[in-house]
Design an enzyme around this catalytic site. Sequence first.
Site, mmCIF file in Angstrom:
data_model
loop_
_atom_site.group_PDB
_atom_site.id
_atom_site.type_symbol
_atom_site.label_atom_id
_atom_site.label_comp_id
_atom_site.label_asym_id
_atom_site.label_seq_id
_atom_site.Cartn_x
_atom_site.Cartn_y
_atom_site.Cartn_z
ATOM 1 N N CYS A 1 19.353 -38.828 77.880
ATOM 2 C CA CYS A 1 19.308 -37.378 78.161
ATOM 3 C C CYS A 1 18.560 -37.054 79.457
ATOM 4 O O CYS A 1 19.138 -37.010 80.517
ATOM 5 C CB CYS A 1 18.702 -36.641 76.968
ATOM 6 S SG CYS A 1 18.432 -34.893 77.273
ATOM 7 N N CYS B 1 35.560 -37.001 75.025
ATOM 8 C CA CYS B 1 36.685 -37.374 74.153
ATOM 9 C C CYS B 1 37.753 -38.145 74.924
ATOM 10 O O CYS B 1 38.579 -38.832 74.359
ATOM 11 C CB CYS B 1 37.277 -36.133 73.483
ATOM 12 S SG CYS B 1 38.329 -35.125 74.569
ATOM 13 N N HIS C 1 17.735 -37.243 70.043
ATOM 14 C CA HIS C 1 18.982 -37.436 70.787
ATOM 15 C C HIS C 1 18.859 -38.431 71.936
ATOM 16 O O HIS C 1 19.857 -38.766 72.547
ATOM 17 C CB HIS C 1 19.537 -36.097 71.285
ATOM 18 C CG HIS C 1 18.628 -35.384 72.225
ATOM 19 N ND1 HIS C 1 17.493 -34.738 71.819
ATOM 20 C CD2 HIS C 1 18.684 -35.229 73.565
ATOM 21 C CE1 HIS C 1 16.887 -34.204 72.870
ATOM 22 N NE2 HIS C 1 17.586 -34.496 73.943
ATOM 23 N N GLU C 2 17.643 -38.922 72.209
ATOM 24 C CA GLU C 2 17.524 -39.994 73.208
ATOM 25 C C GLU C 2 17.278 -41.279 72.436
ATOM 26 O O GLU C 2 16.278 -41.376 71.713
ATOM 27 C CB GLU C 2 16.322 -39.747 74.118
ATOM 28 C CG GLU C 2 16.526 -38.674 75.149
ATOM 29 C CD GLU C 2 15.435 -38.665 76.205
ATOM 30 O OE1 GLU C 2 15.490 -37.786 77.063
ATOM 31 O OE2 GLU C 2 14.527 -39.517 76.176
ATOM 32 N N CYS D 1 40.693 -34.232 76.686
ATOM 33 C CA CYS D 1 40.797 -32.796 76.996
ATOM 34 C C CYS D 1 40.882 -32.586 78.520
ATOM 35 O O CYS D 1 40.723 -33.525 79.295
ATOM 36 C CB CYS D 1 39.606 -32.041 76.416
ATOM 37 S SG CYS D 1 38.063 -32.345 77.292
ATOM 38 N N CYS E 1 37.721 -33.722 80.308
ATOM 39 C CA CYS E 1 37.574 -35.181 80.387
ATOM 40 C C CYS E 1 38.573 -35.776 81.378
ATOM 41 O O CYS E 1 38.278 -36.766 82.045
ATOM 42 C CB CYS E 1 37.736 -35.810 79.012
ATOM 43 S SG CYS E 1 36.300 -35.534 77.948
ATOM 44 N N CYS F 1 33.171 -31.762 78.162
ATOM 45 C CA CYS F 1 34.234 -32.007 77.190
ATOM 46 C C CYS F 1 34.426 -30.813 76.248
ATOM 47 O O CYS F 1 33.467 -30.286 75.695
ATOM 48 C CB CYS F 1 33.874 -33.260 76.387
ATOM 49 S SG CYS F 1 35.007 -33.623 75.048
ATOM 50 N N ARG G 1 7.456 -40.002 78.809
ATOM 51 C CA ARG G 1 8.308 -40.300 77.662
ATOM 52 C C ARG G 1 7.530 -41.174 76.676
ATOM 53 O O ARG G 1 6.849 -42.132 77.081
ATOM 54 C CB ARG G 1 9.577 -41.055 78.096
ATOM 55 C CG ARG G 1 10.696 -40.117 78.507
ATOM 56 C CD ARG G 1 11.179 -39.305 77.304
ATOM 57 N NE ARG G 1 12.265 -38.405 77.614
ATOM 58 C CZ ARG G 1 12.124 -37.112 77.934
ATOM 59 N NH1 ARG G 1 10.924 -36.565 78.029
ATOM 60 N NH2 ARG G 1 13.187 -36.364 78.157
ATOM 61 N N CYS H 1 12.351 -35.660 73.397
ATOM 62 C CA CYS H 1 12.697 -34.841 74.566
ATOM 63 C C CYS H 1 12.325 -33.388 74.231
ATOM 64 O O CYS H 1 12.266 -33.004 73.064
ATOM 65 C CB CYS H 1 14.198 -34.990 74.823
ATOM 66 S SG CYS H 1 14.904 -33.847 76.011
ATOM 67 N N HIS H 2 12.109 -32.571 75.248
ATOM 68 C CA HIS H 2 11.731 -31.160 75.019
ATOM 69 C C HIS H 2 12.755 -30.410 74.170
ATOM 70 O O HIS H 2 12.393 -29.503 73.431
ATOM 71 C CB HIS H 2 11.580 -30.439 76.366
ATOM 72 C CG HIS H 2 10.240 -30.665 76.988
ATOM 73 N ND1 HIS H 2 9.107 -30.036 76.537
ATOM 74 C CD2 HIS H 2 9.850 -31.459 78.006
ATOM 75 C CE1 HIS H 2 8.073 -30.439 77.244
ATOM 76 N NE2 HIS H 2 8.491 -31.304 78.146
ATOM 77 N N THR H 3 14.022 -30.796 74.293
ATOM 78 C CA THR H 3 15.064 -30.079 73.539
ATOM 79 C C THR H 3 14.876 -30.256 72.034
ATOM 80 O O THR H 3 15.116 -29.332 71.258
ATOM 81 C CB THR H 3 16.458 -30.575 73.980
ATOM 82 O OG1 THR H 3 16.507 -30.501 75.395
ATOM 83 C CG2 THR H 3 17.569 -29.726 73.393
ATOM 84 N N ARG I 1 31.336 -31.054 73.572
ATOM 85 C CA ARG I 1 30.264 -30.453 74.372
ATOM 86 C C ARG I 1 29.092 -30.113 73.456
ATOM 87 O O ARG I 1 29.272 -29.784 72.293
ATOM 88 C CB ARG I 1 30.790 -29.180 75.033
ATOM 89 C CG ARG I 1 29.868 -28.594 76.064
ATOM 90 C CD ARG I 1 30.443 -27.321 76.648
ATOM 91 N NE ARG I 1 31.775 -27.508 77.237
ATOM 92 C CZ ARG I 1 32.449 -26.541 77.858
ATOM 93 N NH1 ARG I 1 31.931 -25.331 77.972
ATOM 94 N NH2 ARG I 1 33.644 -26.778 78.355
#
Length: 419
Positions: A217, A139, A109-110, A142, A145, A153, A412, A89-91, A157
């Site tokens: 994501c 979680c 992260h994906e 909180c 959530c 969250c 992707r 992913c770009h992130t 987060r």
Amino acid sequence: MPTAGKVIKCKGQLQMFSKLSPFVVFYQIKTVHFGWINMVLCANSLIGCWIRAAAVAWEAGKPLSMEEVEVAPPQAMEVRVKILFTSLCHTDVYFWEAKTPVFPRIFGHEAGGIVESVGEGVTDVAPGDHVLPVFTGECKECAHCKSAESNMCDLLRINTDRGVMIGDGKSRFSINGKPIYHFVGTSTFSEYTVMHVGCVAKINPEAPLDKVCVLSCGISTGLGASINVAKPPKGSTVAVFGLGAVGLAAAEGARIAGASRIIGVDLNPNRFEEARKFGCTEFVNPKDHSKPVQEVLAEMTNGGVDRSVECTGNINAMIQAFECVHDGWGVAVLVGVPHKDAEFKTHPMNFLNERTLKGTFFGNFKPRTDLPNVVELYMKKELELEKFITHTVPFSEINKAFDLMAKGEGIRCIIRMDH
Ligand SMILES: [Zn+2]
Ligand SMILES: [Zn+2]
């Protein structure tokens, strides 16, 4: 019941544990899509370290290097997951290029994977469960959530600066005792990773992980921006700014919601043909017009679009996306992340004339609660994921995925961990 079996690739400390503890049981489970998976179960909760391949970013902007990384056991409220598929992913690329102090690091992260072991206190998932890692957690305790209106969250987060687990402030990855840092709590460019249980969404085990992994994501972000936030009425007109993966997912969301006109806005005309597959019916290239794009869109739509979704993060595009919605009912949704110094300027009359501006994070999905339902949308064939997947590479060639993204090719690229 699991069948007793042989762990083929395990090395190092795991074998040591098996000598130390008579309670360690090796077994294999048969999964729907991936055949036999090697697992380890420890009656006394001691679960060994795995030494497995991971793609390590030693410093900013340098190609990832395949390393044997020690992956420590999950601690309280953590899970260790065998990653089967991951995508870029770009992130990941943004933080890989960024000169932050958090290196060496494992990005990613994906992904889609299978829970291998769980730490103390984990009751929501068990070994063998199919999961999607999520960079922003839930979680379930909180104020955010507990609110039906928020997915931000307090505990889990997204935090791009933290490279360690929140439980004890340590990394679960190491090479010769030297820590390798985590990325957004997921670090999926590794055969095994450790995550907080609040950062994994348990999904239908029938769902093909090589497809649904993209829902971790970008695709969920764009899809949710349309179906959860913009909520275009049936027969409405939607403008989507930016036709990358997130924008195409926003168009797909508008298509699913029943919008009849979906206008793609992008500076790159090469993206227009591809975007038709995602429901785009018309295109506007701001470079082809001398007047501002909000005026072009107003002329095309008798006063403005009903909804707009901005997926570029460019501040001018954000302002245009707001000003192009129809007065009286138009809603604009901001998704793209702007430059840190960006300022949004528009005349307040645009608000007084009953235009609404909204922003969204991860498409307003609560990751653990909602992602299983998004997977079901795919299983029911309402959401099409195959068209987002344009490339596949084996894990050993992960740097090719970075090259493809640098060239702007494809949407992707799936990285298969079994190669
Ligand atoms: Zn929370
Ligand atoms: Zn992402």
